[in-house]
Motif scaffolding. Structure first.
Motif, short mmCIF file in Angstrom:
data_model
loop_
_atom_site.label_atom_id
_atom_site.label_comp_id
_atom_site.label_asym_id
_atom_site.label_seq_id
_atom_site.Cartn_x
_atom_site.Cartn_y
_atom_site.Cartn_z
N LYS A 43 -7.65 35.78 -9.13
CA LYS A 43 -6.99 36.43 -7.99
C LYS A 43 -5.48 36.17 -8.02
O LYS A 43 -4.85 35.83 -7.02
CB LYS A 43 -7.58 35.98 -6.65
N GLN A 44 -4.90 36.37 -9.21
CA GLN A 44 -3.47 36.23 -9.36
C GLN A 44 -2.98 37.00 -10.57
O GLN A 44 -3.77 37.39 -11.43
CB GLN A 44 -3.04 34.76 -9.43
N TYR A 45 -1.67 37.20 -10.60
CA TYR A 45 -1.04 37.89 -11.72
C TYR A 45 -0.69 36.89 -12.81
O TYR A 45 -0.42 35.72 -12.54
CB TYR A 45 0.23 38.61 -11.27
N TYR A 46 -0.67 37.41 -14.04
CA TYR A 46 -0.33 36.62 -15.22
C TYR A 46 0.74 37.39 -15.99
O TYR A 46 0.68 38.62 -16.08
CB TYR A 46 -1.57 36.44 -16.09
N ILE A 47 1.72 36.65 -16.51
CA ILE A 47 2.69 37.26 -17.40
C ILE A 47 2.82 36.43 -18.67
O ILE A 47 2.55 35.22 -18.66
CB ILE A 47 4.09 37.42 -16.74
N GLU A 48 3.22 37.11 -19.73
CA GLU A 48 3.44 36.45 -21.01
C GLU A 48 4.52 37.23 -21.73
O GLU A 48 4.49 38.47 -21.74
CB GLU A 48 2.15 36.45 -21.81
N TYR A 49 5.48 36.52 -22.31
CA TYR A 49 6.53 37.19 -23.06
C TYR A 49 7.15 36.23 -24.07
O TYR A 49 7.01 35.02 -23.95
CB TYR A 49 7.61 37.77 -22.14
N LYS A 50 7.78 36.80 -25.07
CA LYS A 50 8.43 36.02 -26.13
C LYS A 50 9.80 35.56 -25.65
O LYS A 50 10.50 36.27 -24.95
CB LYS A 50 8.60 36.86 -27.40
N SER A 51 10.13 34.34 -26.05
CA SER A 51 11.46 33.78 -25.81
C SER A 51 11.86 33.09 -27.12
O SER A 51 11.46 31.95 -27.37
CB SER A 51 11.43 32.79 -24.65
N GLY A 52 12.59 33.81 -27.95
CA GLY A 52 12.89 33.30 -29.28
C GLY A 52 11.60 33.23 -30.07
O GLY A 52 10.83 34.19 -30.11
N LYS A 53 11.33 32.08 -30.68
CA LYS A 53 10.09 31.90 -31.45
C LYS A 53 8.93 31.45 -30.57
O LYS A 53 7.79 31.38 -31.01
CB LYS A 53 10.31 30.88 -32.56
N ASN A 54 9.23 31.12 -29.31
CA ASN A 54 8.21 30.61 -28.39
C ASN A 54 7.65 31.72 -27.51
O ASN A 54 8.20 32.82 -27.44
CB ASN A 54 8.79 29.50 -27.51
N THR A 55 6.56 31.40 -26.83
CA THR A 55 5.95 32.32 -25.87
C THR A 55 5.94 31.65 -24.50
O THR A 55 5.57 30.48 -24.38
CB THR A 55 4.49 32.66 -26.28
N LYS A 112 4.37 31.64 -20.71
CA LYS A 112 3.17 32.06 -19.99
C LYS A 112 3.28 31.57 -18.55
O LYS A 112 3.68 30.44 -18.30
CB LYS A 112 1.91 31.46 -20.62
N MET A 113 2.90 32.45 -17.61
CA MET A 113 2.97 32.04 -16.21
C MET A 113 1.88 32.76 -15.41
O MET A 113 1.71 33.96 -15.50
CB MET A 113 4.34 32.36 -15.62
N TRP A 114 1.14 31.95 -14.66
CA TRP A 114 0.17 32.46 -13.70
C TRP A 114 0.89 32.40 -12.36
O TRP A 114 1.23 31.31 -11.88
CB TRP A 114 -1.09 31.62 -13.71
N ILE A 115 1.09 33.53 -11.74
CA ILE A 115 2.00 33.62 -10.60
C ILE A 115 1.29 33.32 -9.28
O ILE A 115 0.27 33.92 -8.95
CB ILE A 115 2.65 35.01 -10.55
N GLU A 116 1.87 32.37 -8.55
CA GLU A 116 1.45 32.11 -7.16
C GLU A 116 2.41 32.91 -6.28
O GLU A 116 3.61 32.68 -6.29
CB GLU A 116 1.52 30.62 -6.83
N ASP A 117 1.85 33.85 -5.55
CA ASP A 117 2.66 34.68 -4.65
C ASP A 117 1.83 35.00 -3.41
O ASP A 117 0.75 34.44 -3.21
CB ASP A 117 3.15 35.94 -5.36
N GLY A 118 2.33 35.89 -2.60
CA GLY A 118 1.61 36.26 -1.38
C GLY A 118 0.20 36.76 -1.64
O GLY A 118 -0.73 36.50 -0.86
N THR A 119 0.01 37.45 -2.75
CA THR A 119 -1.31 37.99 -3.09
C THR A 119 -2.30 36.86 -3.41
O THR A 119 -3.42 36.84 -2.90
CB THR A 119 -1.20 38.95 -4.29
N SER A 120 -1.88 35.92 -4.24
CA SER A 120 -2.79 34.83 -4.62
C SER A 120 -3.04 33.89 -3.44
O SER A 120 -4.15 33.42 -3.25
CB SER A 120 -2.24 34.06 -5.82
#
Length: 189
Positions: free
Chosen positions: A150-162, A164-172
């Protein structure tokens, strides 16, 4: 008054319960409501197995379930701070196994998340705590909904690393708040 002792030795579980047993009546004598924080009832001996939730729930006015740090500072892999499914499962254990009356349970919720950075081998480079108010999602990154958590997840590249974040917001948070009504809890914190 809120009692929040953490990282107690499991061997001191009964001593901690005795402390609560002796403290609470003295607080009641002077008109003070007493709540005691506890972690989820599974995991490390000195993090979660060190509380007798049944005794604490029986004696204290309120038991505050710290419904967060599912994947915390000591986690060896990235994950959510507090997935709905984990919070509900832990809550049911406190209610069913520890037999704490639901109206004495306060559900503690996170107003933060962790931004996990992992290297190409999947090793954790960093696990920064981020306030809900300061979550910044890069423009080209799309949030993915996880219905189990019951939450949003994001993932993206930052240089050679990745990152990752599971977002705590009003929805979660709203999803977790719904557990108060579902289980007739004493409230949230």
């Amino acid at each position: 008054i809120n009692i929040d002792f953490e990282k107690i030795y499991e061997a001191d579980k009964d001593k901690y319960s005795r402390f609560i047993i002796e403290l609470v009546p003295r607080m009641k004598e002077i008109g003070i409501v007493t709540s005691v924080d506890v972690t989820a009832p599974d995991g490390a001996p000195n993090w979660s197995m060190c509380y007798d939730r049944n005794i604490i729930g029986d004696v204290a006015d309120y038991l505050i379930f710290m419904g967060y740090d599912q994947y915390g500072q000591s986690s060896t892999k990235p994950g959510t701070t507090a997935g709905y499914n984990w919070v509900e499962t832990s809550l049911k254990k406190i209610i069913d196994y520890d037999q704490v009356p639901t109206d004495k349970i306060i559900l503690g919720m996170p107003l933060y998340t962790r931004q996990w950075t992992v290297n190409q081998d999947g090793g954790i480079v960093s696990r920064d705590v981020v306030s809900m108010m300061n979550v910044k999602i890069p423009n080209n990154v799309e949030k993915q909904w996880d219905d189990e958590l019951k939450q949003y997840y994001i993932e993206y590249k930052s240089g050679k690393n990745t990152v990752k974040m599971w977002i705590e917001d009003g929805t979660s948070i709203s999803a977790k708040v719904s557990l108060v009504t579902k289980y007739q809890l004493g409230g949230t914190s």
